[in-house]
Design a protein around this motif. Structure first.
Motif, PDB file in Angstrom:
ATOM      1  N   LYS A   1      53.312  35.471  55.391  1.00  0.00           N
ATOM      2  CA  LYS A   1      53.671  34.828  54.128  1.00  0.00           C
ATOM      3  C   LYS A   1      52.554  33.888  53.673  1.00  0.00           C
ATOM      4  CE  LYS A   1      57.153  31.902  51.949  1.00  0.00           C
ATOM      5  NZ  LYS A   1      56.918  32.513  50.643  1.00  0.00           N
ATOM      6  N   ASN A   2      52.359  33.816  52.360  1.00  0.00           N
ATOM      7  CA  ASN A   2      51.309  33.015  51.736  1.00  0.00           C
ATOM      8  C   ASN A   2      49.921  33.505  52.153  1.00  0.00           C
ATOM      9  OD1 ASN A   2      50.362  30.934  50.039  1.00  0.00           O
ATOM     10  ND2 ASN A   2      49.998  29.607  51.798  1.00  0.00           N
ATOM     11  N   SER A   3      49.722  34.806  52.059  1.00  0.00           N
ATOM     12  CA  SER A   3      48.412  35.352  52.411  1.00  0.00           C
ATOM     13  C   SER A   3      47.379  35.117  51.323  1.00  0.00           C
ATOM     14  CB  SER A   3      48.518  36.850  52.726  1.00  0.00           C
ATOM     15  OG  SER A   3      48.849  37.596  51.585  1.00  0.00           O
ATOM     16  N   TYR A   4      47.718  34.281  50.344  1.00  0.00           N
ATOM     17  CA  TYR A   4      46.710  33.828  49.386  1.00  0.00           C
ATOM     18  C   TYR A   4      45.549  33.139  50.110  1.00  0.00           C
ATOM     19  CZ  TYR A   4      50.408  34.385  45.832  1.00  0.00           C
ATOM     20  OH  TYR A   4      51.398  34.876  45.013  1.00  0.00           O
ATOM     21  N   VAL A   5      45.826  32.517  51.251  1.00  0.00           N
ATOM     22  CA  VAL A   5      44.796  31.757  51.950  1.00  0.00           C
ATOM     23  C   VAL A   5      44.010  32.622  52.934  1.00  0.00           C
ATOM     24  CG1 VAL A   5      46.260  29.710  51.769  1.00  0.00           C
ATOM     25  CG2 VAL A   5      46.251  31.015  53.899  1.00  0.00           C
ATOM     26  N   TYR A   6      44.455  33.833  53.166  1.00  0.00           N
ATOM     27  CA  TYR A   6      43.859  34.724  54.166  1.00  0.00           C
ATOM     28  C   TYR A   6      42.381  34.973  53.871  1.00  0.00           C
ATOM     29  CZ  TYR A   6      43.212  39.235  56.620  1.00  0.00           C
ATOM     30  OH  TYR A   6      42.761  40.271  57.399  1.00  0.00           O
TER      31      TYR A   6
ATOM     32  N   MET B   1      36.300  36.062  45.254  1.00  0.00           N
ATOM     33  CA  MET B   1      35.017  36.612  44.846  1.00  0.00           C
ATOM     34  C   MET B   1      34.081  36.647  46.045  1.00  0.00           C
ATOM     35  SD  MET B   1      34.191  35.317  40.966  1.00  0.00           S
ATOM     36  CE  MET B   1      33.068  36.687  40.719  1.00  0.00           C
ATOM     37  N   PHE B   2      33.368  37.750  46.172  1.00  0.00           N
ATOM     38  CA  PHE B   2      32.333  37.883  47.186  1.00  0.00           C
ATOM     39  C   PHE B   2      30.987  37.646  46.506  1.00  0.00           C
ATOM     40  CE2 PHE B   2      35.877  40.466  48.559  1.00  0.00           C
ATOM     41  CZ  PHE B   2      35.978  40.186  49.907  1.00  0.00           C
TER      42      PHE B   2
ATOM     43  N   MET C   1      45.487  26.856  45.115  1.00  0.00           N
ATOM     44  CA  MET C   1      46.128  27.383  46.309  1.00  0.00           C
ATOM     45  C   MET C   1      46.430  28.879  46.212  1.00  0.00           C
ATOM     46  SD  MET C   1      46.142  25.049  48.486  1.00  0.00           S
ATOM     47  CE  MET C   1      47.093  25.941  49.715  1.00  0.00           C
ATOM     48  N   HIS C   2      46.211  29.444  45.027  1.00  0.00           N
ATOM     49  CA  HIS C   2      46.417  30.891  44.834  1.00  0.00           C
ATOM     50  C   HIS C   2      45.189  31.413  44.090  1.00  0.00           C
ATOM     51  CE1 HIS C   2      50.293  28.750  44.840  1.00  0.00           C
ATOM     52  NE2 HIS C   2      50.719  29.750  45.588  1.00  0.00           N
TER      53      HIS C   2
ATOM     54  N   PHE D   1      39.782  27.504  40.877  1.00  0.00           N
ATOM     55  CA  PHE D   1      40.664  28.651  41.132  1.00  0.00           C
ATOM     56  C   PHE D   1      39.930  29.826  41.760  1.00  0.00           C
ATOM     57  CE2 PHE D   1      39.393  28.564  36.640  1.00  0.00           C
ATOM     58  CZ  PHE D   1      38.597  29.690  36.604  1.00  0.00           C
ATOM     59  N   LEU D   2      38.668  29.674  42.126  1.00  0.00           N
ATOM     60  CA  LEU D   2      37.930  30.736  42.794  1.00  0.00           C
ATOM     61  C   LEU D   2      37.776  30.423  44.271  1.00  0.00           C
ATOM     62  CD1 LEU D   2      34.958  31.759  40.445  1.00  0.00           C
ATOM     63  CD2 LEU D   2      37.129  32.927  40.808  1.00  0.00           C
ATOM     64  N   ALA D   3      37.957  31.445  45.102  1.00  0.00           N
ATOM     65  CA  ALA D   3      37.663  31.332  46.527  1.00  0.00           C
ATOM     66  C   ALA D   3      36.473  32.240  46.804  1.00  0.00           C
ATOM     67  CB  ALA D   3      38.868  31.750  47.367  1.00  0.00           C
ATOM     68  N   LEU D   4      35.357  31.647  47.184  1.00  0.00           N
ATOM     69  CA  LEU D   4      34.127  32.400  47.375  1.00  0.00           C
ATOM     70  C   LEU D   4      33.914  32.752  48.849  1.00  0.00           C
ATOM     71  CD1 LEU D   4      31.584  30.501  45.083  1.00  0.00           C
ATOM     72  CD2 LEU D   4      33.099  32.399  44.508  1.00  0.00           C
ATOM     73  N   THR D   5      33.548  33.989  49.081  1.00  0.00           N
ATOM     74  CA  THR D   5      33.025  34.405  50.387  1.00  0.00           C
ATOM     75  C   THR D   5      31.581  34.784  50.129  1.00  0.00           C
ATOM     76  OG1 THR D   5      35.153  35.232  51.157  1.00  0.00           O
ATOM     77  CG2 THR D   5      33.196  36.082  52.261  1.00  0.00           C
ATOM     78  N   TYR D   6      30.645  33.999  50.641  1.00  0.00           N
ATOM     79  CA  TYR D   6      29.264  34.196  50.242  1.00  0.00           C
ATOM     80  C   TYR D   6      28.358  34.420  51.434  1.00  0.00           C
ATOM     81  CZ  TYR D   6      29.643  29.089  50.807  1.00  0.00           C
ATOM     82  OH  TYR D   6      29.933  27.832  51.261  1.00  0.00           O
ATOM     83  N   MET D   7      27.246  35.078  51.158  1.00  0.00           N
ATOM     84  CA  MET D   7      26.308  35.455  52.217  1.00  0.00           C
ATOM     85  C   MET D   7      24.926  35.679  51.615  1.00  0.00           C
ATOM     86  SD  MET D   7      28.032  39.187  52.437  1.00  0.00           S
ATOM     87  CE  MET D   7      29.539  38.418  51.821  1.00  0.00           C
TER      88      MET D   7
END
Length: 898
Positions: free
Chosen positions: A330-335, A661-662, A656-657, A883-889
């Motif tokens: 539950k709440n996999s928005y944070v996954y 973006m990669f 929180m939701h 409102f953006l969650a970045l996964t960056y590399m």
């Protein structure tokens, strides 16, 4: 004598008086009883449409609330490590959270193996306890496994060949001695994290729970039958490499008979049992104090709808090991985002998982017969009932039960309790189709208006966005089939009976197909048939023929019959619906921009609308077409208002939701290009303002590329690259403008020429066999300061040095990923492939990530010598909206012809 007679007479008078008083009391009690019965009957036999609908909806709401409470309730957290009454060690959420904090906050990003000091402390405490005379404690053995290997990993219809080197596992075994060591149950959790996430739940929670179980069991009596192995594995996020290393290479692999795998893809609610493959382990799960699991999750996982995977697959496929797979969902928005932190984990969740797993493991260690590897099966029915108890039985038993229910339904037809018509039976699937069609049409409208995923920011928003129209559509079908020539009661009974026939037929079909989750349909079939039989006793009238009772005729539905039909299936399916919504709504944020997620969620709402209380279809006929028309109109008005609210007021994302973006700063040393790729993973708005801001900062226009156009550029995260589209911004102008070196600023030479220690591929032992037409070589890869190298090439391979054979005898597109442990900077691979001649070289593209540039706490990336502080990634991170969650590399790509 007179006095005696008088006394006798007085006594008789007293007795008569008592009798009168008792009679008065009895009359009063009967009146009170009749009064109570009158009130009860008034409640359950409402006369007006408004009161009837209010009571009906009230009871349904009550069932939903009961299911909600049972579904989401978590135990109270325990602070003490020892029970204050018994003095025995116990699961402590406070201790679990302490370990999670150490992993996710003190260490943070964990992409390589290390020794966990907590284990050493546990060993020391056990030694102290033994020294004090505790002779029945378990024996503790530890291993630090560092291994190399390879395996084939198929995911999302793509074949990925995996290589790994220098990966670390930490293994602990608790046993009673040699007699326990022949058979073991394995507990598994991974302590590595994905890029950019602190991994509090994924999988810091699993690791911390294992640590606390290890603490409790090390200070408790030793296992009686089977040893317990704790595997703290160091590489799950690289596609289950470390679990493969253990089950293929470790000296304990032969003793493992069962596995309990712990994962996390959310942060709240109870963890769920969503994969199981043997009766012995499902029986063990029955010992869990807070059961939460259903074979429906197992069936859904098998379809591939849920795009996720765990180490459970490795143990099953490479070790033939039975087990159970448990995960927080539950709440996999944070996954896999920076939001996966300790403070976002719901209170009581660690306690829930800890107590459940400890109970399961204690049962297996002390009572289960693991002398033989249990047969792996998928023919088991299991489910919990709103967390109160756990039910399990075989498919064979389910078949017998379902046959009985079919016979039960036939008997109800034969005695006249069920009175379906062809029209009423056909109206049920048509109503279901309408319940789906309405939301799907509305979803199309949202997408057409450029407002997809407006419901995304909360799991229950889709019910508001699509629900009223779905209910209105299924009721509209019943409005159309209502027979005005027949009484409302006759219409009501006919549809009620049609529901029974529909669910019983579907139950028969799904049972024949061997679908384990058909038990849900069994609940509907049984409850509807039982309600019809009960209804016969309530409203049935005796019909006389030739002066004798010939049959009982039923021409309506008693109100209480709806309670009989709804209580069990509505309460249970509500808990299932909560799980489906909790899983699927956040999941749409990572299914890719081409997946029709609005239609998927709209279809889910249609399914829930139909199944949460099917007797609604019959009840809709109770007061005739005029009342039904008013209800449909009210629902449509509500839907219009909610549509406008959703369209104008709601926004898909918040902190929180977030929208995922990669971000990749790719430097291609072959082409000389340096560019930022910003990829989004859902259909929601791109937020052009953010892209425009980045264009201004970097002095270049963004080019949009679909997943098909830029697939190879994202090989660093393959096969996730199949689900992302990108904006590409050339960063060369920005870098040249920032440099303090005028030669570089004015030069036209590629900036990538300045990269030092770029990953390289070389060859040795190259040879060609003209007779066979085969070219052989050994590839040598070096990647200092980089991790996770990926090579891709097209070839017709004859052989290679990987442990599994090439997946195709024909020309094939190969993707080979390498994961290296701490300090690893190279690998080798032997190849033999069909070639036209000795100079028919192999074109290989390689991409790898830099060891800097992907930790959410690091504000730097590799600099190009002489260019000053370019800080490309820092610019992007600082400019990101809330409102953006970045996964960056930061990555480097090169093409080699070898």
């Amino acid at each position: 004598m007179a006095s005696l007679k008088q006394r006798y007479a007085n006594g008789m008078n007293l007795k008569e008086s008592d009798t009168t008083v008792n009679k008065l009391h009895l009359d009063n009690n009967q009146k009170a009883t009749r009064s109570a019965e009158t009130i009860f009957e008034r409640i359950l036999s409402p006369k007006t449409a408004l009161s009837a609908w209010a009571i009906f909806v009230g009871f349904v709401a009550f069932f939903l609330l009961v299911a909600y409470g049972g579904h989401y309730t978590l135990p109270n957290p325990v602070v003490e490590e020892h029970n204050p009454v018994t003095g025995m060690p116990q699961i402590s959420e406070a201790n679990i959270r302490r370990i999670i904090g150490y992993l996710s906050e003190d260490i943070g990003l964990r992409v390589s193996g290390c020794r966990i000091k907590e284990i050493e402390l546990i060993e020391e405490k056990a030694k102290i306890a033994r020294a004090r005379g505790a002779v029945d404690l378990p024996k503790i053995d530890t291993w630090v496994q560092v291994g190399d290997g390879s395996h084939q990993f198929d995911f999302m219809h793509e074949v990925v060949m995996k290589m790994y080197s220098n990966l670390t596992n930490i293994v602990v075994r608790l046993s009673c001695g040699p007699e326990c060591d022949q058979n073991a149950v394995l507990l598994n959790a991974h302590y590595d994290t994905t890029l950019g996430s602190p991994g509090a739940v994924d999988d810091g929670l699993g690791v911390a729970v294992m640590m606390d179980i290890l603490r409790v069991m090390s200070m408790s009596p030793a296992p009686k039958k089977n040893s317990v192995i704790f595997l703290f594995n160091g590489a799950e996020e690289s596609f289950q490499d470390a679990s493969h290393s253990f089950i293929v290479n470790h000296e304990l692999k032969g003793s493992v008979r069962a596995v309990v795998n712990m994962e996390g893809s959310g942060s709240t609610g109870p963890e769920i049992l969503y994969q199981a493959n043997a009766q012995i382990m499902i029986d063990a799960y029955k010992k869990a104090p807070y059961p939460h699991g259903t074979v429906l999750a197992n069936d859904l996982f098998a379809t591939g709808i849920i795009l996720s995977d765990t180490d459970f697959r490795i143990f099953r496929d490479h070790g033939n090991i039975t087990g159970i797979d448990m995960a927080v969902y539950k709440n996999s928005y944070v996954y896999h985002t920076p939001l996966d932190v300790n403070e976002n984990m719901e209170s009581g969740l660690p306690q829930h998982m800890g107590e459940n797993v400890l109970a399961i493991v204690n049962h297996v260690a002390n009572q289960a017969d693991l002398s033989k590897i249990p047969e792996l099966v998928n023919d088991i029915v299991y489910f919990d009932f709103i967390g109160l108890f756990f039910v399990t039985y075989s498919i064979a038993t389910a078949t017998k039960i379902h046959i009985f229910l079919v016979v039960f339904a036939i008997v109800s037809l034969s005695i006249g309790a069920s009175r379906p018509s062809i029209k009423s039976v056909l109206s049920i699937p048509v109503s279901f189709a309408a319940a789906l069609a309405g939301p799907l049409t509305l979803a199309t409208l949202f997408v057409t208006l450029g407002k997809p995923m407006q419901w995304f920011s909360h799991e229950w928003y889709p019910l508001m966005t699509f629900g009223p129209l779905s209910v209105a559509c299924l009721l509209a079908v019943q409005y159309a089939v209502h027979d005005p020539k027949a009484s409302s009661g006759a219409n009501e009974l006919s549809v009620f009976s049609g529901l029974q026939v529909f669910f019983t037929v579907v139950l028969g079909l799904t049972t024949y197909a061997g679908i384990a989750s058909s038990f849900i349909l069994a609940m509907f079939s049984f409850s509807l048939t039982a309600a019809l039989v009960y209804n016969r006793t309530r409203v049935g009238t005796q019909k006389r023929v030739n002066g004798q009772v010939d049959q009982v005729e039923v021409n309506g539905v008693d109100f209480i019959s709806y309670l009989v039909a709804s209580t069990l299936p509505t309460t249970y399916f509500a808990s299932v619906a909560y799980s489906l919504i909790d899983i699927l709504v956040p999941l749409t944020g990572r299914l890719g921009p081409s997946t029709p997620v609005d239609h998927i969620v709209a279809g889910l709402v249609g399914l829930v609308s139909f199944l949460v209380c099917p007797p609604l279809l019959a009840f809709a006929h109770r007061f005739g077409r005029p009342v039904l028309l008013k209800l449909i109109t009210a629902l449509l008005v509500a839907q219009i208002l909610l549509f406008l609210y959703t369209l104008v007021v709601l926004t898909p994302y918040d902190h929180m939701h977030p929208k995922r973006m990669f971000v990749q700063h790719l430097r291609n040393t072959t082409s000389g290009e340096t560019a930022v790729f910003l990829a989004h993973a859902d259909q929601g708005a791109i937020y052009d303002s953010y892209i425009s801001r980045l264009e201004d900062m970097f002095g270049a226009k963004a080019v949009y590329k679909t997943s098909k156009e830029d697939k190879d550029d994202w090989n660093s995260v393959f096969p996730i690259s199949e689900f992302i589209d990108s904006f590409v911004i050339d960063t060369t102008p920005y870098i040249r403008s920032q440099t303090t070196n005028k030669t570089i600023a004015e030069s036209t030479a590629p900036l990538t020429d300045l990269i030092k220690n770029a990953p390289r591929l070389t060859t040795e032992d190259v040879s060609y066999d003209p007779t066979a037409g085969l070219r052989k070589m050994t590839l040598l890869c070096s990647f200092p300061d980089h991790i996770w190298t990926v090579i891709t090439f097209d070839a017709q391979l004859k052989s290679w040095s990987l442990s599994s054979a090439p997946p195709s005898a024909e020309r094939f597109h190969y993707v080979i990923r390498n994961a290296g442990g701490y300090g690893t900077d190279g690998w080798r691979l032997d190849l033999e492939y069909a070639a036209a001649g000795p100079e028919d070289k192999l074109r290989i593209e390689m991409i790898s990530m830099e060891t800097e540039g992907f930790d959410w706490r690091v504000e730097k990336e590799r600099e190009l010598e002489g260019t000053g502080e370019i800080a490309v990634m820092r610019k992007i991170v600082r400019a990101q909206p809330d409102f953006l969650a970045l996964t960056y590399m930061s990555t480097v790509a090169t093409v080699f012809n070898l």
